[in-house]
Design an enzyme around this catalytic site. Structure first.
Site, PDB file in Angstrom:
ATOM      1  CG  PHE A 267      -1.998  -0.915   1.275  1.00  0.00           C
ATOM      2  CD1 PHE A 267      -3.033  -0.781   0.369  1.00  0.00           C
ATOM      3  CD2 PHE A 267      -2.058  -1.934   2.210  1.00  0.00           C
ATOM      4  CE1 PHE A 267      -4.108  -1.657   0.387  1.00  0.00           C
ATOM      5  CE2 PHE A 267      -3.131  -2.812   2.233  1.00  0.00           C
ATOM      6  CZ  PHE A 267      -4.157  -2.676   1.325  1.00  0.00           C
ATOM      7  CB  ALA A 298      -2.991  -4.487  -6.540  1.00  0.00           C
ATOM      8  CG  ASP A 299      -2.239  -5.516   0.204  1.00  0.00           C
ATOM      9  OD1 ASP A 299      -3.246  -6.245   0.307  1.00  0.00           O
ATOM     10  OD2 ASP A 299      -1.469  -5.310   1.155  1.00  0.00           O
ATOM     11  CB  CYS A 300      -7.326  -6.250  -1.193  1.00  0.00           C
ATOM     12  SG  CYS A 300      -6.694  -7.906  -1.559  1.00  0.00           S
ATOM     13  CB  SER A 302      -2.787  -0.937  -3.265  1.00  0.00           C
ATOM     14  OG  SER A 302      -2.508  -2.059  -4.008  1.00  0.00           O
TER      15      SER A 302
END
Ligand SMILES: *[C@@H]1O[C@H](CO)[C@@H](O)[C@H](O)[C@H]1NC(C)=O
Ligand SMILES: *[C@@H]1O[C@H](CO)[C@@H](O)[C@H](O)[C@H]1NC(C)=O
Ligand SMILES: *[C@@H]1O[C@H](CO)[C@@H](O)[C@H](O)[C@H]1NC(C)=O
Ligand SMILES: *[C@@H]1O[C@H](CO)[C@@H](O)[C@H](O)[C@H]1NC(C)=O
Ligand SMILES: *[C@@H]1O[C@H](CO)[C@@H](O)[C@H](O)[C@H]1NC(C)=O
Ligand SMILES: *[C@@H]1O[C@H](CO)[C@@H](O)[C@H](O)[C@H]1NC(C)=O
Length: 794
Positions: A267, A298-300, A302
């Site tokens: 993030f 992607a991180d959730c 981001s």
């Protein structure tokens, strides 16, 4: 007759199809290129090259993507991909988790009557303390076996966004428990072994995957929410030196040596750029330099974060365009799926960039057998989850890892001397707390009182209602129990309310009145008091460390579903403890003076900033990195060292470099070589060092010893670590037996440093190789790098 089927065959086929769809049994596999499915769709499977198993995966993925419309492509760019029914492509949920057991943190996994629970190992910070690479690998193998079993039962995915390999920079980080600690080598070796355990198929040459693992969160991410600063807004200011010798090595190892098939960007911003939108980090480093064989996710959530929270771009279309161009292949959640189409229409995104991303994701699914099925794992099912062997390994993992911090000789306890054991504290009957972050539903729990009860009669008292321990009203009854009992075990610590994702600590103390409880019980108790500390990171228990009324201290991390058995087996000496701390334990004052947002690893005397981790911090500690006691004792003898001197005659074209900020006279007129130089690569090949150390169990119990090899760099190099772990090995020795441990290192790989300009160098001079814990408790040998006949210094 080939090619023609009579009506009987058609009935058979139709019946089989109905049976396969309606009565799917355990072990039946669902896969894309199922000929029967295509037959039912009225299509000839031979017309779809993506189902032609004689072609390479990438070629097949390219064919698949080329058949999709733009709209269909966009539908596959988020973690819940829609599938393309007309191509026989089902929907797929990418987000599954397996940090320390199959976990239902992501939507890819459910626990229900088909598979009610899965084996829950200790949190990673504790498993790291075993310093046992085999254990890390075996845990990965078990998690992937259970994951495959659940997948075949229809309750789990194939793509796992684990492990978390961010280096533990600060003990306050709420996700400390998820990490393998503060040392780059330990974190790297953990990553390589766990990832290989998850991914590797039994055939070592195969490009197939058992499950796909993900190296996360890339990179320099280790702050969640601290004093009003959160991970979505935090800009980590990282020097190139810290980046190269601290934050990046675990990711490089995970992708290159571990062959991790996914990397997840984090993030946070790094030096002003959101990590998911940084082409240097993603496209050039992970994809380019490290040659990732897999996808970047992607991180959730981001992508949304960089638009909404970080306001890094003006429109959502710009956000998706930026990250796609930077090399992000898959979104978690639906920013890609919502905005890629308008972004293409507006000319901000090229369709070919979407194609490229999809080829990476579908190639990964092909390696998993998602298209062709997997013979190797077809037989796995619910019966392979929570087996007695797996559950026993969960206990063993905790037992190998728990760290004995203090012992006045009272430990191990002897059942013959105890009639009643008082067991006190808010974690004495811990269950869910033992499985921490990113847990699933465990097979079962063995709490500390369950474990201890197997050895002796216990008198259980809460002492505090809960971990918060807001008042002292339950302390008197606990004191009373301790006064009557022969021995007392206190179980204290944190839980996810005090340290978790999205929640960092502000101090290093035990919550509420817990310290009060320990002090009063210890003061009153008739017999020895053993303190069991259940936390995901370091905690200041100096009061107990110093108190003569506390006989023993064990740190048990969050020990997983079988934690209670492991604790009891160590307390009663069925096994001897052998775990070592994977992180420094600082006094609470550290949290008072060090800003968590300060990313510097190195100390700064001018600002009285003390530096971080054993590599750079020189102040007081409660317990140093690598600390851990045993019930037995070990003797070390150096058997041989290949050579004290690494004398090299430099080739003509070799460049030498003056040393950064060195305060000492150079030992050679070639102060250092840069490892990136072509000529150095040849030179490095010959700089092998081999040390043979004999370890002897000279005590009275069988036990395991962790052999730690550190390097202390030549003195006077400003910015160099105080010392650095370069090799470790755990050995088990019965009483009186010994083993010769052979440690092989390459001088450039292990004695090299990163200078403050960001170059990897090998400095000339004497590097001290220290085997053992610290200067008072170790033996050392020298390795002197002496380049001769150097050309001009640059
Ligand atoms: C321990 O905790 C479990 C689960 O919360 C509970 O069922 C059990 O009654 C507790 N045991 C005691 C002795 O309080
Ligand atoms: C942790 O303990 C607190 C009280 O101290 C309790 O309210 C909370 O539910 C616990 N948290 C978890 C996640 O178990
Ligand atoms: C230990 O306990 C005894 C009483 O049992 C007390 O006199 C003494 O002060 C205590 N010591 C410490 C260090 O707490
Ligand atoms: C801590 O860091 C924050 C943000 O980086 C900064 O605003 C603050 O001034 C720093 N405090 C100290 C004491 O350095
Ligand atoms: C390391 O772990 C493996 C797997 O649990 C175990 O078989 C082995 O005995 C352990 N090694 C040592 C030295 O404890
Ligand atoms: C290692 O080198 C240092 C000088 O740099 C010397 O003082 C020390 O005695 C040497 N140790 C051994 C074991 O040779």
């Amino acid at each position: 007759m080939p090619g023609i089927m009579n009506w009987k065959c058609w009935v058979c086929v139709i019946a089989a199809v109905i049976a396969a769809t309606v009565f799917r049994c355990e072990g039946d596999e669902i896969y894309v290129c199922d000929p029967m499915k295509f037959e039912m769709m009225g299509k000839d499977i031979k017309q779809f090259a993506f189902c032609d198993s004689s072609l390479g995966f990438e070629e097949r993925a390219i064919d698949l993507v080329s058949r999709m419309t733009l709209q269909e492509k966009v539908g596959q760019m988020g973690s819940t991909s829609t599938g393309v029914p007309r191509l026989g492509l089902p929907k797929y949920e990418w987000w599954s988790e397996g940090l320390h057991g199959v976990s239902n943190t992501g939507p890819g996994i459910v626990f229900d009557q088909r598979v009610p629970g899965a084996t829950s190992f200790p949190l990673v910070i504790l498993s790291a303390a075993s310093f046992n690479e085999t254990l890390w690998r075996v845990m990965g193998e078990i998690v992937s076996t259970e994951a495959r079993g659940m997948h075949n039962s229809g309750t789990a995915g194939l793509t796992y966004w684990s492990p978390n390999i961010n280096l533990l920079r600060d003990p306050r980080w709420g996700r400390a428990q998820e990490t393998p600690g503060e040392d780059p080598l330990v974190v790297s070796r953990y990553a390589v072994n766990y990832v290989r355990g998850l991914q590797d198929t039994s055939s070592s040459s195969s490009n197939m995957l058992k499950v796909a693992s993900c190296c996360k969160h890339y990179t320099a991410y280790d702050l969640d929410a601290w004093k009003g600063i959160d991970r979505l807004h935090f800009d980590a200011e990282v020097t190139q030196q810290d980046m190269l010798d601290t934050f990046q090595p675990p990711f490089e190892a995970c992708v290159t040596q571990g062959a991790g098939s996914c990397a997840m960007c984090s993030f946070n911003k790094i030096n002003g750029i959101p990590s998911c939108a940084d082409p240097q980090l993603l496209k050039n480093t992970v994809r380019g330099e490290w040659n990732l064989n897999g996808y970047i996710v992607a991180d959730c959530d981001s992508i949304q974060v960089l638009f909404q929270s970080q306001m890094y771009v003006k429109t959502p279309e710009d956000a998706v365009a930026y990250v796609l161009r930077s090399g992000l292949d898959l979104d978690c959640e639906h920013f890609y799926t919502d905005y890629l189409l308008p972004a293409v229409v507006k000319g901000k995104v090229k369709e070919s960039d979407i194609d490229r991303a999809l080829v990476y994701t579908y190639t990964t699914l092909m390696r998993l057998g998602f298209f062709d099925g997997s013979k190797e794992y077809a037989s796995l099912g619910a019966k392979d989850v929570c087996t007695p062997e797996h559950q026993e390994l969960a206990v063993e993992a905790a037992r190998q890892s728990i760290v004995l911090l203090k012992n006045d000789g009272s430990l191990p306890l002897s059942t013959s001397k105890i009639t009643t054991l008082a067991v006190i504290g808010p974690h004495a009957n811990a269950t869910q707390a033992m499985i921490g972050n990113y847990a699933g539903v465990p097979c079962k729990y063995t709490s500390p009182i369950d474990g201890l009860e197997k050895y002796t009669k216990i008198d259980y008292k809460l002492g505090c209602y809960d971990v918060a321990c807001g008042d002292t009203s339950l302390i008197p009854s606990a004191v009373e129990a301790s006064r009557k009992a022969d021995t007392t075990v206190l179980v204290v610590g944190y839980n996810l309310t005090f340290e978790a994702e999205g929640h960092d600590r502000e101090d290093l103390l035990l919550p509420g009145q817990q310290q009060q409880l320990v002090a009063q019980v210890a003061f009153a108790s008739k017999g020895p008091v053993i303190l069991v500390v259940m936390t995901g990171s370091a905690v200041d228990i100096s009061f107990a460390q110093k108190s003569g009324n506390i006989s023993g201290i064990l740190w048990v991390g969050y020990p997983g579903q079988g934690g209670g058995d492991a604790i009891a087996q160590l307390i009663f000496g069925t096994h001897s403890p052998g775990g070592r701390l994977p992180m420094t334990w600082y006094p609470n004052q550290y949290a008072e003076i060090v800003n968590m947002t300060d990313m510097h690893m190195r100390a700064n005397l001018a600002t009285q900033y003390p530096g971080r981790t054993y590599r750079f911090y020189t102040g007081d500690t409660l317990y140093p990195f690598g600390y851990g006691l045993s019930y037995t004792s070990f003797q070390y003898t150096i058997k041989s060292q290949s050579s004290q001197f690494l004398k090299v005659h430099l080739p003509k074209n070799q460049k030498c470099y003056s040393l950064f900020e060195s305060s000492e006279q150079p030992v050679s007129n070639c102060p250092s070589i840069r490892l990136e130089d072509k000529s150095s690569k040849n030179l490095c090949k010959d700089l092998e060092i081999q040390i043979q150390v004999e370890i002897k169990n000279s005590g009275t119990r069988d036990g395991s010893e962790v052999v730690l090899l550190y390097v202390v760099p030549p003195s006077g190099r400003v910015g160099a670590p105080v010392k650095q772990l370069i090799s470790f090995q755990r050995v088990f020795l019965t009483v009186g037996s010994s083993e010769v441990v052979v440690m092989k290192i390459n001088a450039c790989d292990s004695l090299g440093l990163v200078d403050n300009a960001g170059y990897k160098i090998l400095p000339a001079g004497t590097h001290t190789l220290m085997i053992g814990q610290d200067s008072t408790n170790s033996i050392s040998v020298n390795a002197t790098f002496l380049p001769t006949s150097p050309p001009t210094v640059v």
